[in-house]
Design an enzyme around this catalytic site. Structure first.
Site, mmCIF file in Angstrom:
data_model
loop_
_atom_site.group_PDB
_atom_site.id
_atom_site.type_symbol
_atom_site.label_atom_id
_atom_site.label_comp_id
_atom_site.label_asym_id
_atom_site.label_seq_id
_atom_site.Cartn_x
_atom_site.Cartn_y
_atom_site.Cartn_z
ATOM 1 N N GLU A 105 0.837 -1.209 0.000
ATOM 2 C CA GLU A 105 0.000 0.000 0.000
ATOM 3 C C GLU A 105 0.871 1.258 0.000
ATOM 4 O OE1 GLU A 105 -2.593 1.761 0.018
ATOM 5 O OE2 GLU A 105 -4.404 0.638 0.477
ATOM 6 N N ASP A 154 -6.040 8.870 -7.425
ATOM 7 C CA ASP A 154 -5.126 9.942 -7.812
ATOM 8 C C ASP A 154 -5.660 10.612 -9.073
ATOM 9 O OD1 ASP A 154 -2.951 11.578 -7.519
ATOM 10 O OD2 ASP A 154 -1.443 10.015 -7.801
ATOM 11 N N HIS A 202 -2.683 -6.602 -3.761
ATOM 12 C CA HIS A 202 -2.656 -7.599 -2.702
ATOM 13 C C HIS A 202 -2.679 -9.041 -3.193
ATOM 14 C CE1 HIS A 202 -4.603 -4.340 0.064
ATOM 15 N NE2 HIS A 202 -3.317 -4.126 -0.155
#
Length: 315
Positions: free
Chosen positions: A19, A238, A294
């Site tokens: 992360e 973003d 992940h």
């Protein structure tokens, strides 16, 4: 709707719960490992009491080598760092699920806890992601589990709307409680006076108009995130330089791309060869976007069509 398939390049792997990708003003790249651990030999008496020991890593983008920058530890409890941002002095601010809001200094390697409580005296609801606005105020999400020493809760925070958002005004030490009633608030971004928050469990992006540090109004749904099979909802976000919002759809194998006005569906979808996309961050002044996931706990990079929007630390 456009579907864009990409072939990302591996940067590094081995970050448990990969992360928080971020660049500082000198181009140094960091990412966090929320589910890190320490061995029995490393663990001193009275430390890492609940076994949680996440870390912030400096990553060499040429070799993929990871160097531990800090392993947050406050009053006997380790951290679970999630989101990161750099300020103009290259301090890395960290939203931490167990310790709240932290600040790491690359000068002396210190990692301090900014505050345990908000302006109402309530324990912070952890920290998941953060952003710094043009005035230097830090906005961050707290999905719903009170910070240590309270026991970690990784069940009800995904089932009940206990999430809160906060703002730490520039130069202050106590965050302001901004709003609540979020079903796991996650990624957070600002553009001028627009604040956007990813609400994971509802598959929505929530918008506010910013009135000042810690002051907002006009809460509304700004965008809906596709509910593909396996999708958990929106995660990190973003902007690119055109004002398009790129949203990690965790479990959905896509980064969703929204027009500057949001909408009921994305304008485009970027398809990846992995599902559990957690966050993204542009290399300053470029169209190279770094992505964490992940599935294999790795960091990847790909080239987007547009340059990333300039962050606070580089303005």
């Amino acid at each position: 709707m456009r579907i864009i398939e990409v072939s990302p390049k591996l940067v590094c792997n081995g970050l448990a719960g990969s992360e928080g990708p971020v660049f500082d003003t000198h181009g140094r790249f960091y990412a966090v490992e929320p589910f890190g651990s320490v061995s029995a030999e490393e663990k001193e008496p009275g430390t890492f009491k609940d076994g949680i020991a996440g870390g912030l890593y400096l990553i060499d983008l040429d070799t993929g080598t990871k160097t531990l920058a800090c392993r947050p530890h406050i009053d006997g409890y380790g951290g679970r760092p999630a989101g990161c941002q750099s300020d103009k002095d290259d301090n890395i601010w960290i939203a931490d699920m167990r310790l709240g809001l932290l600040k790491y200094s690359p000068i002396d390697g210190s990692c301090i806890q900014v505050s345990k409580v908000d302006n109402n005296g309530d324990a912070l609801n952890g920290g998941n992601d953060l952003v710094i606005d043009d005035d230097g105020n830090i906005w961050f999400t707290g999905p719903g589990s009170a910070i240590a020493p309270a026991a970690e809760d990784r069940e009800s925070i995904f089932k009940k709307p206990t999430g809160r958002i906060y703002c730490l005004p520039k130069g202050e030490k106590v965050p302001i409680f901004v709003d609540d009633n979020f079903s796991f608030c996650n990624g957070i971004v600002v553009q001028d006076k627009l604040l956007l928050v990813a609400e994971t469990k509802t598959h929505q992006i929530i918008a506010y108009d910013i009135l000042g540090p810690g002051k907002v109004n006009n809460r509304r749904v700004w965008a809906n995130v596709p509910k593909d099979e396996g999708s958990n909802g929106p995660d990190g976000m973003d902007f690119d330089k055109k004002g398009q919002l790129l949203v990690a759809n965790h479990g959905g194998s896509h980064i969703e791309v929204y027009s500057p006005s949001g909408g009921a569906e994305p304008a485009a979808r970027i398809k990846f060869p992995f599902a559990l996309i957690s966050n993204l961050h542009f290399k300053p002044g470029s169209n190279i976007c770094y992505v964490t996931e992940h599935d294999s706990d790795s960091v990847w990079k790909f080239e987007w069509e547009e340059t990333g929007m300039e962050m606070y630390c580089n303005k």
